[in-house]
Design a protein around this motif. Structure first.
Motif, PDB file in Angstrom:
ATOM      1  N   MET A   1       0.854  -1.167   0.000  1.00 48.86           N
ATOM      2  CA  MET A   1       0.000   0.000   0.000  1.00 48.86           C
ATOM      3  C   MET A   1       0.900   1.229   0.000  1.00 48.86           C
ATOM      4  O   MET A   1       1.807   1.333   0.797  1.00 48.86           O
ATOM      5  N   GLU A   2       0.621   2.149  -0.899  1.00 46.96           N
ATOM      6  CA  GLU A   2       1.417   3.361  -1.018  1.00 46.96           C
ATOM      7  C   GLU A   2       0.557   4.589  -0.760  1.00 46.96           C
ATOM      8  O   GLU A   2      -0.647   4.572  -0.981  1.00 46.96           O
ATOM      9  N   LYS A   3       1.242   5.632  -0.325  1.00 49.37           N
ATOM     10  CA  LYS A   3       0.552   6.905  -0.142  1.00 49.37           C
ATOM     11  C   LYS A   3       0.091   7.418  -1.501  1.00 49.37           C
ATOM     12  O   LYS A   3       0.718   7.184  -2.513  1.00 49.37           O
ATOM     13  N   ARG A   4      -1.023   8.120  -1.498  1.00 50.54           N
ATOM     14  CA  ARG A   4      -1.559   8.716  -2.719  1.00 50.54           C
ATOM     15  C   ARG A   4      -1.415  10.227  -2.615  1.00 50.54           C
ATOM     16  O   ARG A   4      -1.692  10.809  -1.575  1.00 50.54           O
ATOM     17  N   SER A   5      -0.985  10.847  -3.694  1.00 47.73           N
ATOM     18  CA  SER A   5      -0.870  12.299  -3.744  1.00 47.73           C
ATOM     19  C   SER A   5      -2.268  12.912  -3.771  1.00 47.73           C
ATOM     20  O   SER A   5      -3.046  12.670  -4.703  1.00 47.73           O
ATOM     21  N   ILE A   6      -2.567  13.708  -2.765  1.00 46.90           N
ATOM     22  CA  ILE A   6      -3.896  14.314  -2.669  1.00 46.90           C
ATOM     23  C   ILE A   6      -4.105  15.317  -3.795  1.00 46.90           C
ATOM     24  O   ILE A   6      -5.156  15.350  -4.424  1.00 46.90           O
ATOM     25  N   GLY A   7      -3.082  16.113  -4.060  1.00 49.43           N
ATOM     26  CA  GLY A   7      -3.196  17.112  -5.128  1.00 49.43           C
ATOM     27  C   GLY A   7      -3.470  16.486  -6.482  1.00 49.43           C
ATOM     28  O   GLY A   7      -4.348  16.943  -7.226  1.00 49.43           O
ATOM     29  N   LEU A   8      -2.719  15.430  -6.802  1.00 45.88           N
ATOM     30  CA  LEU A   8      -2.940  14.754  -8.087  1.00 45.88           C
ATOM     31  C   LEU A   8      -4.308  14.095  -8.148  1.00 45.88           C
ATOM     32  O   LEU A   8      -4.964  14.112  -9.195  1.00 45.88           O
ATOM     33  N   ALA A   9      -4.748  13.516  -7.049  1.00 41.83           N
ATOM     34  CA  ALA A   9      -6.066  12.882  -7.024  1.00 41.83           C
ATOM     35  C   ALA A   9      -7.160  13.911  -7.281  1.00 41.83           C
ATOM     36  O   ALA A   9      -8.110  13.638  -8.027  1.00 41.83           O
ATOM     37  N   GLN A 106      -8.063  10.895   2.635  1.00 42.44           N
ATOM     38  CA  GLN A 106      -6.794  10.428   2.079  1.00 42.44           C
ATOM     39  C   GLN A 106      -5.622  10.874   2.941  1.00 42.44           C
ATOM     40  O   GLN A 106      -4.663  10.132   3.133  1.00 42.44           O
ATOM     41  N   SER A 107      -5.710  12.076   3.496  1.00 43.13           N
ATOM     42  CA  SER A 107      -4.653  12.557   4.377  1.00 43.13           C
ATOM     43  C   SER A 107      -4.503  11.656   5.601  1.00 43.13           C
ATOM     44  O   SER A 107      -3.393  11.326   6.014  1.00 43.13           O
ATOM     45  N   ASN A 108      -5.632  11.245   6.164  1.00 42.18           N
ATOM     46  CA  ASN A 108      -5.595  10.323   7.311  1.00 42.18           C
ATOM     47  C   ASN A 108      -5.008   8.978   6.917  1.00 42.18           C
ATOM     48  O   ASN A 108      -4.213   8.395   7.666  1.00 42.18           O
ATOM     49  N   ILE A 109      -5.375   8.475   5.754  1.00 40.10           N
ATOM     50  CA  ILE A 109      -4.815   7.207   5.273  1.00 40.10           C
ATOM     51  C   ILE A 109      -3.309   7.345   5.108  1.00 40.10           C
ATOM     52  O   ILE A 109      -2.540   6.488   5.545  1.00 40.10           O
ATOM     53  N   ASN A 110      -2.867   8.453   4.490  1.00 32.77           N
ATOM     54  CA  ASN A 110      -1.431   8.687   4.294  1.00 32.77           C
ATOM     55  C   ASN A 110      -0.699   8.775   5.635  1.00 32.77           C
ATOM     56  O   ASN A 110       0.418   8.272   5.766  1.00 32.77           O
ATOM     57  N   ASP A 111      -1.330   9.415   6.626  1.00 28.59           N
ATOM     58  CA  ASP A 111      -0.711   9.522   7.957  1.00 28.59           C
ATOM     59  C   ASP A 111      -0.483   8.148   8.579  1.00 28.59           C
ATOM     60  O   ASP A 111       0.572   7.888   9.157  1.00 28.59           O
ATOM     61  N   VAL A 112      -1.468   7.271   8.466  1.00 28.95           N
ATOM     62  CA  VAL A 112      -1.335   5.936   9.042  1.00 28.95           C
ATOM     63  C   VAL A 112      -0.278   5.134   8.279  1.00 28.95           C
ATOM     64  O   VAL A 112       0.529   4.418   8.886  1.00 28.95           O
ATOM     65  N   ASP A 114       2.330   6.374   6.745  1.00 27.83           N
ATOM     66  CA  ASP A 114       3.612   6.921   7.199  1.00 27.83           C
ATOM     67  C   ASP A 114       3.995   6.382   8.570  1.00 27.83           C
ATOM     68  O   ASP A 114       5.136   6.001   8.807  1.00 27.83           O
ATOM     69  N   PHE A 115       3.028   6.369   9.488  1.00 28.88           N
ATOM     70  CA  PHE A 115       3.280   5.878  10.838  1.00 28.88           C
ATOM     71  C   PHE A 115       3.739   4.425  10.800  1.00 28.88           C
ATOM     72  O   PHE A 115       4.699   4.047  11.465  1.00 28.88           O
ATOM     73  N   ALA A 117       5.134   2.851   8.328  1.00 27.73           N
ATOM     74  CA  ALA A 117       6.453   2.752   7.698  1.00 27.73           C
ATOM     75  C   ALA A 117       7.561   3.163   8.667  1.00 27.73           C
ATOM     76  O   ALA A 117       8.615   2.532   8.718  1.00 27.73           O
ATOM     77  N   GLN A 118       7.315   4.196   9.459  1.00 30.35           N
ATOM     78  CA  GLN A 118       8.327   4.678  10.396  1.00 30.35           C
ATOM     79  C   GLN A 118       8.516   3.745  11.584  1.00 30.35           C
ATOM     80  O   GLN A 118       9.603   3.655  12.140  1.00 30.35           O
ATOM     81  N   ASN A 119       7.455   3.080  11.976  1.00 29.04           N
ATOM     82  CA  ASN A 119       7.514   2.230  13.168  1.00 29.04           C
ATOM     83  C   ASN A 119       7.590   0.748  12.846  1.00 29.04           C
ATOM     84  O   ASN A 119       7.507  -0.083  13.748  1.00 29.04           O
ATOM     85  N   GLY A 120       7.721   0.420  11.590  1.00 34.70           N
ATOM     86  CA  GLY A 120       7.827  -0.983  11.211  1.00 34.70           C
ATOM     87  C   GLY A 120       6.582  -1.787  11.510  1.00 34.70           C
ATOM     88  O   GLY A 120       6.646  -2.991  11.675  1.00 34.70           O
ATOM     89  N   SER A 121       5.442  -1.108  11.597  1.00 35.90           N
ATOM     90  CA  SER A 121       4.191  -1.798  11.911  1.00 35.90           C
ATOM     91  C   SER A 121       3.744  -2.645  10.734  1.00 35.90           C
ATOM     92  O   SER A 121       3.986  -2.319   9.581  1.00 35.90           O
ATOM     93  N   GLN A 122       3.081  -3.723  11.050  1.00 36.24           N
ATOM     94  CA  GLN A 122       2.513  -4.590  10.026  1.00 36.24           C
ATOM     95  C   GLN A 122       1.025  -4.294   9.913  1.00 36.24           C
ATOM     96  O   GLN A 122       0.392  -3.806  10.838  1.00 36.24           O
ATOM     97  N   LEU A 123       0.458  -4.618   8.751  1.00 32.42           N
ATOM     98  CA  LEU A 123      -0.974  -4.465   8.578  1.00 32.42           C
ATOM     99  C   LEU A 123      -1.705  -5.412   9.514  1.00 32.42           C
ATOM    100  O   LEU A 123      -1.240  -6.523   9.756  1.00 32.42           O
ATOM    101  N   PRO A 124      -2.851  -4.988  10.051  1.00 30.22           N
ATOM    102  CA  PRO A 124      -3.628  -5.915  10.862  1.00 30.22           C
ATOM    103  C   PRO A 124      -3.964  -7.174  10.061  1.00 30.22           C
ATOM    104  O   PRO A 124      -4.243  -7.098   8.881  1.00 30.22           O
ATOM    105  N   GLN A 125      -3.914  -8.328  10.690  1.00 33.53           N
ATOM    106  CA  GLN A 125      -4.036  -9.592   9.971  1.00 33.53           C
ATOM    107  C   GLN A 125      -5.425 -10.224  10.011  1.00 33.53           C
ATOM    108  O   GLN A 125      -5.620 -11.247   9.386  1.00 33.53           O
ATOM    109  N   GLN A 126      -6.381  -9.655  10.721  1.00 34.61           N
ATOM    110  CA  GLN A 126      -7.668 -10.318  10.834  1.00 34.61           C
ATOM    111  C   GLN A 126      -8.346 -10.514   9.463  1.00 34.61           C
ATOM    112  O   GLN A 126      -8.848 -11.562   9.155  1.00 34.61           O
TER     113      GLN A 126
END
Length: 131
Positions: A1-9, A106-112, A114-115, A117-126
Motif C-alpha cells: 500500500m502506497e501513499k496517494r498524492s492528494i493534489g494529483l487525485a 486520504q490525508s488520514n490514510i497517508n498519515d497511518v 507513514d506511521f 512505515a516509520q515504526n515498522g508496523s505490520q498491517l492488521p491480519q484479521q
C-alpha cells in the motif's frame, strides 16, 4: 500500500469530471479497511454501487464511517485522532465540498501509512492475512 498524492487525485478527479473520484472512493474504502484489519462499510465496489443507486445519499454514510474507521485505525496505533472527523466530512459534503472530505480522508490514510512505515508496523491480519 502506497501513499496517494492528494493534489494529483483532486486534479485527476476534476480533469475526468469525477470519474477518477469514483475510483478514488473505491481505493480509499479498501485501504481504510486494510489499515484497520476489518470492514466497517461495504466493500469498495459495493460502496460505489450503493452511492450510484441512492443518487449519492449513501456517500454521506460512507464519509461518516470513513471518519470512524480512520479514527479507530489511528487509535489502535496510539496516534492522535479526531473523534468528530466523520461529522466534519458530512458537513463539508452538504456544502458541496465533498472533494475536501475525500482529501481529508486520504490525508488520514497517508498519515497511518507513514506511521506504519516509520515504526515498522505490520498491517492488521484479521481480514487480510496475505497482505
Amino acid at each position: 500500500m502506497e501513499k496517494r498524492s492528494i493534489g494529483l487525485a483532486i486534479v485527476f478527479t476534476l480533469i475526468t469530471c469525477g470519474i477518477y473520484g469514483i475510483y478514488w472512493m473505491y481505493k480509499m474504502t479498501e485501504e481504510a479497511h486494510m489499515l484497520l484489519g476489518r470492514q466497517t462499510t461495504a466493500s469498495g465496489g459495493m460502496v460505489i454501487i450503493y452511492t450510484l443507486l441512492t443518487c449519492g445519499i449513501y456517500s454521506f454514510y460512507w464519509m461518516y464511517k470513513m471518519g470512524e474507521t480512520m479514527t479507530e485505525a489511528k487509535l489502535m496505533r496510539g496516534m492522535h485522532a479526531d473523534n468528530n472527523s466523520g461529522l466534519l466530512y458530512i458537513v463539508l459534503a452538504v456544502f458541496a465540498l465533498g472533494l475536501v472530505s475525500y482529501a481529508l480522508i486520504q490525508s488520514n490514510i497517508n498519515d497511518v501509512i507513514d506511521f506504519d512505515a516509520q515504526n515498522g508496523s505490520q498491517l492488521p491480519q484479521q481480514m487480510y492475512p496475505n497482505a
